[in-house]
Structures are given as C-alpha cells and as structure tokens.
Design a protein around this motif. Structure first.
Motif, PDB file in Angstrom:
ATOM      1  N   PRO A 281       1.808   4.946   1.472  1.00 27.91           N
ATOM      2  CA  PRO A 281       1.329   5.604   0.272  1.00 27.91           C
ATOM      3  C   PRO A 281       0.065   4.931  -0.268  1.00 27.91           C
ATOM      4  O   PRO A 281      -0.145   3.741  -0.092  1.00 27.91           O
ATOM      5  N   ARG A 282      -0.753   5.735  -0.898  1.00 29.27           N
ATOM      6  CA  ARG A 282      -1.983   5.249  -1.526  1.00 29.27           C
ATOM      7  C   ARG A 282      -1.983   5.780  -2.951  1.00 29.27           C
ATOM      8  O   ARG A 282      -1.718   6.960  -3.178  1.00 29.27           O
ATOM      9  N   SER A 283      -2.287   4.906  -3.883  1.00 30.87           N
ATOM     10  CA  SER A 283      -2.194   5.284  -5.286  1.00 30.87           C
ATOM     11  C   SER A 283      -3.359   4.709  -6.078  1.00 30.87           C
ATOM     12  O   SER A 283      -4.208   4.000  -5.535  1.00 30.87           O
ATOM     13  N   VAL A 284      -3.369   5.028  -7.367  1.00 29.53           N
ATOM     14  CA  VAL A 284      -4.364   4.480  -8.282  1.00 29.53           C
ATOM     15  C   VAL A 284      -3.664   3.739  -9.406  1.00 29.53           C
ATOM     16  O   VAL A 284      -2.510   4.017  -9.740  1.00 29.53           O
ATOM     17  N   LEU A 285      -4.401   2.797  -9.965  1.00 31.87           N
ATOM     18  CA  LEU A 285      -4.040   2.111 -11.201  1.00 31.87           C
ATOM     19  C   LEU A 285      -5.237   2.316 -12.104  1.00 31.87           C
ATOM     20  O   LEU A 285      -6.370   2.036 -11.688  1.00 31.87           O
ATOM     21  N   VAL A 286      -5.026   2.843 -13.307  1.00 32.94           N
ATOM     22  CA  VAL A 286      -6.117   3.084 -14.237  1.00 32.94           C
ATOM     23  C   VAL A 286      -5.848   2.300 -15.518  1.00 32.94           C
ATOM     24  O   VAL A 286      -4.895   2.592 -16.246  1.00 32.94           O
ATOM     25  N   VAL A 287      -6.682   1.301 -15.767  1.00 32.77           N
ATOM     26  CA  VAL A 287      -6.587   0.498 -16.985  1.00 32.77           C
ATOM     27  C   VAL A 287      -7.404   1.221 -18.057  1.00 32.77           C
ATOM     28  O   VAL A 287      -8.633   1.290 -17.972  1.00 32.77           O
ATOM     29  N   ILE A 288      -6.717   1.781 -19.043  1.00 37.49           N
ATOM     30  CA  ILE A 288      -7.384   2.481 -20.141  1.00 37.49           C
ATOM     31  C   ILE A 288      -7.623   1.453 -21.250  1.00 37.49           C
ATOM     32  O   ILE A 288      -6.706   0.740 -21.668  1.00 37.49           O
TER      33      ILE A 288
ATOM     34  N   THR B   7      -0.783   0.795  -1.168  1.00 36.88           N
ATOM     35  CA  THR B   7      -2.158   0.369  -1.436  1.00 36.88           C
ATOM     36  C   THR B   7      -2.608   1.083  -2.698  1.00 36.88           C
ATOM     37  O   THR B   7      -2.539   2.313  -2.780  1.00 36.88           O
ATOM     38  N   GLU B   8      -3.055   0.289  -3.669  1.00 33.38           N
ATOM     39  CA  GLU B   8      -3.397   0.799  -4.995  1.00 33.38           C
ATOM     40  C   GLU B   8      -4.882   0.542  -5.265  1.00 33.38           C
ATOM     41  O   GLU B   8      -5.349  -0.585  -5.141  1.00 33.38           O
ATOM     42  N   HIS B   9      -5.621   1.580  -5.619  1.00 29.78           N
ATOM     43  CA  HIS B   9      -7.054   1.493  -5.917  1.00 29.78           C
ATOM     44  C   HIS B   9      -7.209   1.439  -7.439  1.00 29.78           C
ATOM     45  O   HIS B   9      -6.594   2.241  -8.141  1.00 29.78           O
ATOM     46  N   VAL B  10      -8.038   0.514  -7.941  1.00 29.36           N
ATOM     47  CA  VAL B  10      -8.098   0.225  -9.376  1.00 29.36           C
ATOM     48  C   VAL B  10      -9.345   0.831 -10.037  1.00 29.36           C
ATOM     49  O   VAL B  10     -10.459   0.676  -9.545  1.00 29.36           O
ATOM     50  N   PHE B  11      -9.097   1.480 -11.175  1.00 24.34           N
ATOM     51  CA  PHE B  11     -10.144   2.051 -12.017  1.00 24.34           C
ATOM     52  C   PHE B  11      -9.976   1.536 -13.439  1.00 24.34           C
ATOM     53  O   PHE B  11      -8.881   1.143 -13.843  1.00 24.34           O
TER      54      PHE B  11
END
Length: 152
Positions: A1-8, A91-95
């Motif tokens: 799986p591939r995901s995102v992490l979004v720090v608001i 695997t998590e891609h960070v924004f």
C-alpha cells in the motif's frame, strides 16, 4: 500500500490533530491510501484532506506542499485486515497544508471523533505514530523553506 500523511498547520505553526474513532486516544494528522495505483500522491492528499476534515486543500489562501519525504513503516496489527494477506508495510508520502488560521473542521464520524489545534512541539508529543510525530518535528524547517520557495 501507498498512502499520504498531510500535516495541516497555520503560519504560526499550530497543527491540527484528529482523534481516530476506532482507537480513542490515538491522535494523528490526515492520512489515507491511494484509491488506485495511478492516483497521484497530490490527488490523494487533496481527497483525503477533504474526506477527513471538509477542507479544500486547493482553496485560495491554502498552500499544499510536497515535503519530498517518504516513510516506510510496519502496519499496526489491528489494521492489517484492511490489506491483502501478508502485507505488513506501508509507504507514506508526506505533505504539509498551510491554512491561514486554525478553524473547526468537519470530521467524518466513521473515521475521527475529535480535533485539536496545538503548537507544533505539543503536537509532536500527542501523536501516536512515530512517523507522524517525526513529520511534525520537521515543520519549522520545511515551512520556512516552502515560504522562501513560494516567494521566488
């Protein structure tokens, strides 16, 4: 799986954390998996921010930034049933998503039960996920860099 992490966060480095509905006491930033392999990480981030908070990441005054960071971590055992048999890593891609000021968000009650805005240093301590805490700890440096790049 591939995901995102979004720090608001806000320009004052206040960070939004949301509490998981299925794990009370587990505070996190917005996260979520791609709907399909061809979905871009940016599109995933925009979709997940809207689904989990009601915020429009592309609204005027909002700045979505790809931090160029990826985390690979072991999926917690209690959530492995959501994945194919034998899948144990993600695997998590960070924004980062900077919004002008802290606002109350509209939570999806199936996913989250509460929200809080905290100074970034306090948000680091509140996160249950080490990769989420680490991403927030990068916020002062990455936000400063993004602001410089945006000014160019």
């Amino acid at each position: 799986p591939r995901s995102v992490l979004v720090v608001i966060h806000t320009p004052a480095l206040e960070v939004l954390l949301i509490e998981r509905a299925d794990a009370p006491g587990f505070w996190q930033s917005v996260t979520g998996s791609k709907d399909h392999e061809s979905e871009s990480f940016e599109a995933t981030a925009v979709r997940e921010v809207h689904e989990e908070t009601g915020l429009d990441a592309r609204a005027a005054g909002h700045l979505l930034t790809d931090w160029g960071l990826e985390n690979v971590y072991e999926i917690y055992p209690q959530w492995r049933h959501r994945y194919a048999p034998g899948v144990v890593h993600n695997t998590e891609h960070v924004f980062g998503l900077c919004i002008p000021h802290a606002v109350a968000v509209t939570l999806n009650p199936r996913e989250h039960r509460d929200q809080i805005w905290l100074p970034w240093i306090d948000a680091v301590d509140r996160c249950f996920s080490p990769s989420n805490a680490e991403a927030i700890s990068w916020l002062p440096r990455l936000f400063a860099r993004a602001a410089v790049d945006q000014a160019r």
